[in-house]
Design an enzyme around this catalytic site. Structure first.
Site, PDB file in Angstrom:
ATOM      1  N   CYS A  80       1.009  -0.953   0.147  1.00 50.79           N
ATOM      2  CA  CYS A  80       0.021  -0.145   0.079  1.00 50.79           C
ATOM      3  C   CYS A  80       0.846   1.411  -0.008  1.00 50.79           C
ATOM      4  O   CYS A  80       0.291   2.372  -0.229  1.00 50.79           O
ATOM      5  CB  CYS A  80      -1.045  -0.065   1.436  1.00 50.79           C
ATOM      6  SG  CYS A  80      -0.101  -0.178   2.786  1.00 50.79           S
ATOM      7  N   GLU A 119      -4.180   2.816  -7.786  1.00 52.75           N
ATOM      8  CA  GLU A 119      -3.191   2.023  -7.326  1.00 52.75           C
ATOM      9  C   GLU A 119      -2.611   0.954  -8.475  1.00 52.75           C
ATOM     10  O   GLU A 119      -3.447   0.089  -8.759  1.00 52.75           O
ATOM     11  CB  GLU A 119      -3.682   1.053  -6.161  1.00 52.75           C
ATOM     12  CG  GLU A 119      -2.781   0.813  -5.241  1.00 52.75           C
ATOM     13  CD  GLU A 119      -3.604   0.429  -3.597  1.00 52.75           C
ATOM     14  OE1 GLU A 119      -4.655  -0.250  -3.651  1.00 52.75           O
ATOM     15  OE2 GLU A 119      -2.903   0.442  -2.836  1.00 52.75           O
TER      16      GLU A 119
HETATM   17  P1  NAP Z   1      -9.119  -6.580  -0.351  1.00 49.94           P
HETATM   18  O1  NAP Z   1      -9.698  -7.193  -1.509  1.00 49.94           O
HETATM   19  O2  NAP Z   1     -10.057  -5.329   0.004  1.00 49.94           O
HETATM   20  O3  NAP Z   1      -9.170  -7.677   0.608  1.00 49.94           O
HETATM   21  C1  NAP Z   1      -8.891  -7.554   2.197  1.00 49.94           C
HETATM   22  C2  NAP Z   1      -9.326  -8.522   2.898  1.00 49.94           C
HETATM   23  O4  NAP Z   1     -11.028  -8.227   3.094  1.00 49.94           O
HETATM   24  C3  NAP Z   1      -9.452 -10.045   2.508  1.00 49.94           C
HETATM   25  O5  NAP Z   1      -9.397 -10.718   3.741  1.00 49.94           O
HETATM   26  C4  NAP Z   1     -10.730 -10.172   1.644  1.00 49.94           C
HETATM   27  O6  NAP Z   1     -11.112 -11.497   1.936  1.00 49.94           O
HETATM   28  C5  NAP Z   1     -11.538  -9.285   2.848  1.00 49.94           C
HETATM   29  N1  NAP Z   1     -12.821  -8.937   2.000  1.00 49.94           N
HETATM   30  C6  NAP Z   1     -13.219  -8.836   0.794  1.00 49.94           C
HETATM   31  N2  NAP Z   1     -14.535  -8.191   0.616  1.00 49.94           N
HETATM   32  C7  NAP Z   1     -15.013  -8.393   1.817  1.00 49.94           C
HETATM   33  C8  NAP Z   1     -16.298  -8.098   2.215  1.00 49.94           C
HETATM   34  N3  NAP Z   1     -17.299  -7.819   1.436  1.00 49.94           N
HETATM   35  N4  NAP Z   1     -16.344  -7.943   3.810  1.00 49.94           N
HETATM   36  C9  NAP Z   1     -15.495  -8.186   4.416  1.00 49.94           C
HETATM   37  N5  NAP Z   1     -14.370  -8.525   4.186  1.00 49.94           N
HETATM   38  C10 NAP Z   1     -13.943  -8.648   2.698  1.00 49.94           C
HETATM   39  O7  NAP Z   1      -7.871  -6.180  -0.483  1.00 49.94           O
HETATM   40  P2  NAP Z   1      -6.457  -7.159  -0.958  1.00 49.94           P
HETATM   41  O8  NAP Z   1      -6.477  -7.058  -2.351  1.00 49.94           O
HETATM   42  O9  NAP Z   1      -6.356  -8.236  -0.167  1.00 49.94           O
HETATM   43  O10 NAP Z   1      -5.235  -6.184  -0.406  1.00 49.94           O
HETATM   44  C11 NAP Z   1      -4.581  -5.211  -1.353  1.00 49.94           C
HETATM   45  C12 NAP Z   1      -5.345  -3.842  -0.714  1.00 49.94           C
HETATM   46  O11 NAP Z   1      -4.751  -3.712   0.497  1.00 49.94           O
HETATM   47  C13 NAP Z   1      -4.525  -2.804  -1.542  1.00 49.94           C
HETATM   48  O12 NAP Z   1      -5.612  -1.725  -1.914  1.00 49.94           O
HETATM   49  C14 NAP Z   1      -3.603  -2.168  -0.573  1.00 49.94           C
HETATM   50  O13 NAP Z   1      -3.112  -0.798  -0.727  1.00 49.94           O
HETATM   51  C15 NAP Z   1      -4.619  -2.356   0.634  1.00 49.94           C
HETATM   52  N6  NAP Z   1      -3.532  -2.469   2.024  1.00 49.94           N
HETATM   53  C16 NAP Z   1      -3.515  -1.418   2.688  1.00 49.94           C
HETATM   54  C17 NAP Z   1      -2.613  -1.392   3.766  1.00 49.94           C
HETATM   55  C18 NAP Z   1      -2.607  -0.248   4.728  1.00 49.94           C
HETATM   56  O14 NAP Z   1      -2.000  -0.358   5.801  1.00 49.94           O
HETATM   57  N7  NAP Z   1      -3.308   0.994   4.525  1.00 49.94           N
HETATM   58  C19 NAP Z   1      -1.655  -2.321   3.888  1.00 49.94           C
HETATM   59  C20 NAP Z   1      -1.651  -3.474   3.002  1.00 49.94           C
HETATM   60  C21 NAP Z   1      -2.349  -3.505   2.164  1.00 49.94           C
HETATM   61  P3  NAP Z   1     -10.726 -12.376   0.695  1.00 49.94           P
HETATM   62  O15 NAP Z   1      -9.251 -12.447   0.522  1.00 49.94           O
HETATM   63  O16 NAP Z   1     -11.696 -13.777   1.163  1.00 49.94           O
HETATM   64  O17 NAP Z   1     -11.549 -11.592  -0.595  1.00 49.94           O
END
Ligand code: NAP
Length: 484
Positions: A288, A385
């Site tokens: 991120c 992003e």
């Molecule tokens: P994501 O798709 O938003 O998923 C994150 C988590 O949320 C996963 O455990 C996912 O489960 C779960 N999730 C998805 N839909 C959900 C819903 N409707 N209700 C509850 N939980 C739900 O993100 P990602 O692709 O894993 O991670 C990448 C993103 O994270 C990027 O945008 C990155 O910038 C951000 N990030 C931010 C930080 C920070 O500190 N600001 C740090 C690291 C990453 P599933 O895996 O089962 O879909």
């Protein structure tokens, strides 16, 4: 037998018991470098989540009133357990996530450091005695654990993102229901095993895998979950913020970024390249806080591009578990397609690929580390992003222009700048609309400082003294009648 086999937990933890999904359904987990199936995890849903919330709610009563010294002691043991098993834990992380082993070792170490930090920090979570307006009264402000906490984490830092949530929650006296990402569940589930091994009571930590929508839905609907801490995409974060309204949960949101990396003419060029390589290519560009947009001042632009290109071409791509590899595979085909789409959009609008630009000869989700010049504000790379190994370089002339371009986004997580001007450093601190600002460094995350974004990059902080506050509720008590 692989070194990490003893840590590969293929069940969910509810109330101290390891269990399968009620339906018996499972989800396979694959190694993104080799496509080998590592194992399966339960495909749980709402019913199992309700039971995990029950377990956490039951455990809260004792845990929240446990001796501080007990909680601190267990957290120190947890830190030690992580570090004792750093190598197999890192191998497990690389196997499911793909990042080079050296980075995985670093992730385990910083996760352990967060646990230790919060074990130390909670001892300073003081209240206040406030001067009362009348002599017969005493006013106290005290801090208490918020209650059951739900922690939802992403795949890109599957171990340390949970550490930043478990550390403060457990230190504060909260109990936890955690849901790791489906792509990388083992680095999350193993926290349950380690917590059990060192002696955390049953129900204090519960971990579920499976349907994000069903598990998330049950968490968000439950009035017993008092806080949700989420790290992931801004889109999902917004859904959770909306869902939190019905039960007025406390929320912490660590969401997406669009980091600018500004290089001024007066910068130390070699230092800027060193920082650029870390800020761009760590975890194959999938963090991120990864640089999304390089803004380089005209006078240093060509020299910067030449050195960045040489350093990018020198990156060793391969299976993250092999010695010397610096770039592993991307997490999935969707990630690769997004980078391809951004490159197509940028080149159609005048961008020039200087090196890389296509899928790597290794196949699968390996992608060539890429440098593109001539980036402009109308390109997708300026807005979204990238989350992949693509350096997009923009040219600028003045400080005002660079700051305006850097702030022209709804995100506000990390920003970097290289300059030797002290005055400019302070102007950047005041004017850049970002929660994390790195001056002359491309790697600034540390347990001692508050990590978190502004604007649509989120709310709340992880790490620092601020990282504990989100897990504590403030109460005010007035003791009256002291003159009688
Ligand atoms: P994501 O798709 O938003 O998923 C994150 C988590 O949320 C996963 O455990 C996912 O489960 C779960 N999730 C998805 N839909 C959900 C819903 N409707 N209700 C509850 N939980 C739900 O993100 P990602 O692709 O894993 O991670 C990448 C993103 O994270 C990027 O945008 C990155 O910038 C951000 N990030 C931010 C930080 C920070 O500190 N600001 C740090 C690291 C990453 P599933 O895996 O089962 O879909």
């Amino acid at each position: 037998m692989r070194d990490f086999d003893g840590l590969l937990v293929q069940a969910n933890l509810i109330g101290g018991a390891w269990c399968d999904a009620d339906t018996g359904q499972t989800v396979s987990v694959t190694n993104p470098a080799t496509h080998d199936v590592l194992g399966t995890v339960p495909n749980c849903g709402a019913a199992e989540t309700e039971r995990a919330i029950d377990a956490a709610a039951q455990a809260f009563d004792d845990w929240s009133r446990s001796d501080l010294s007990v909680r601190v002691g267990l957290l120190h043991k947890l830190h030690d357990a992580l570090m004792d098993q750093q190598e197999p834990l890192a191998q497990l992380l690389t196997a499911e996530q793909g990042k080079p082993l050296a980075e995985a070792r670093g992730e385990i170490a910083i996760g352990a450091a967060y646990i230790r930090w919060f074990a130390e920090e909670v001892r300073r979570a003081k209240g206040e005695i406030v001067p009362a307006p009348t002599a017969d009264r005493r006013l106290m402000v005290t801090r208490h654990p918020v209650g059951v906490v739900a922690a939802i984490t992403p795949w890109n830092f599957p171990s340390s993102m949970l550490a930043r949530k478990l550390g403060p929650a457990l230190a504060a006296g909260c109990t936890v229901v955690a849901k790791p990402a489906t792509a990388t569940p083992y680095s999350g589930l193993v926290w349950g095993k380690l917590c059990q091994d060192v002696g955390f009571p049953d129900g204090v930590v519960n971990i579920l895998t499976g349907s994000a929508r069903d598990i998330g839905g049950a968490i968000m609907e439950s009035p017993r979950v008092r806080k949700v801490t989420f790290t992931g995409s801004t889109d999902v974060g917004k859904v959770l913020i909306r869902q939190s309204a019905d039960t007025v949960k406390k929320v912490s949101m660590e969401l997406g970024g669009n980091a600018p990396f500004i290089v001024f003419d007066d910068a130390d060029l070699d230092a800027a390249i060193e920082g650029a390589m870390i800020a761009k290519y760590r975890n194959m560009g999938q963090t991120c806080v990864c640089t999304n947009r390089f803004y380089v001042q005209a006078g240093i632009h060509d020299a910067f591009v030449a050195k960045l290109t040489a350093a990018t071409e020198a990156l060793v791509v391969g299976d993250g578990s092999a010695d010397g590899v610096q770039q592993g595979p991307m997490i999935d085909a969707g990630g690769v397609e997004k980078v391809e789409e951004m490159i197509a959009d940028a080149t159609a609008k005048g961008g020039t690929i200087v090196t890389g630009g296509k899928r790597h000869a290794l196949g699968g989700t390996f992608f060539e580390p890429t440098v593109m010049t001539g980036a402009t504000a109308d390109m997708q790379v300026a807005r979204d992003e990238i989350f992949g190994p693509l350096s997009a370089v923009f040219k600028f002339d003045t400080e005002d222009e660079a700051i305006a371009a850097a702030n022209a986004t709804e995100f506000g997580l990390a920003a970097y700048a290289y300059t030797t001007s002290l005055g400019r450093t302070f102007r950047l601190n005041e004017r850049l609309e970002y929660g994390l600002i790195g001056i002359n460094s491309g790697l600034i995350t540390t347990v001692e400082a508050p990590f978190g974004g502004l604007k649509e990059s989120g709310m709340g902080k992880e790490g620092g003294s601020q990282g504990l506050e989100d897990y504590l509720s403030v109460k005010y008590m007035c003791v009256a009648g002291l003159d009688r």
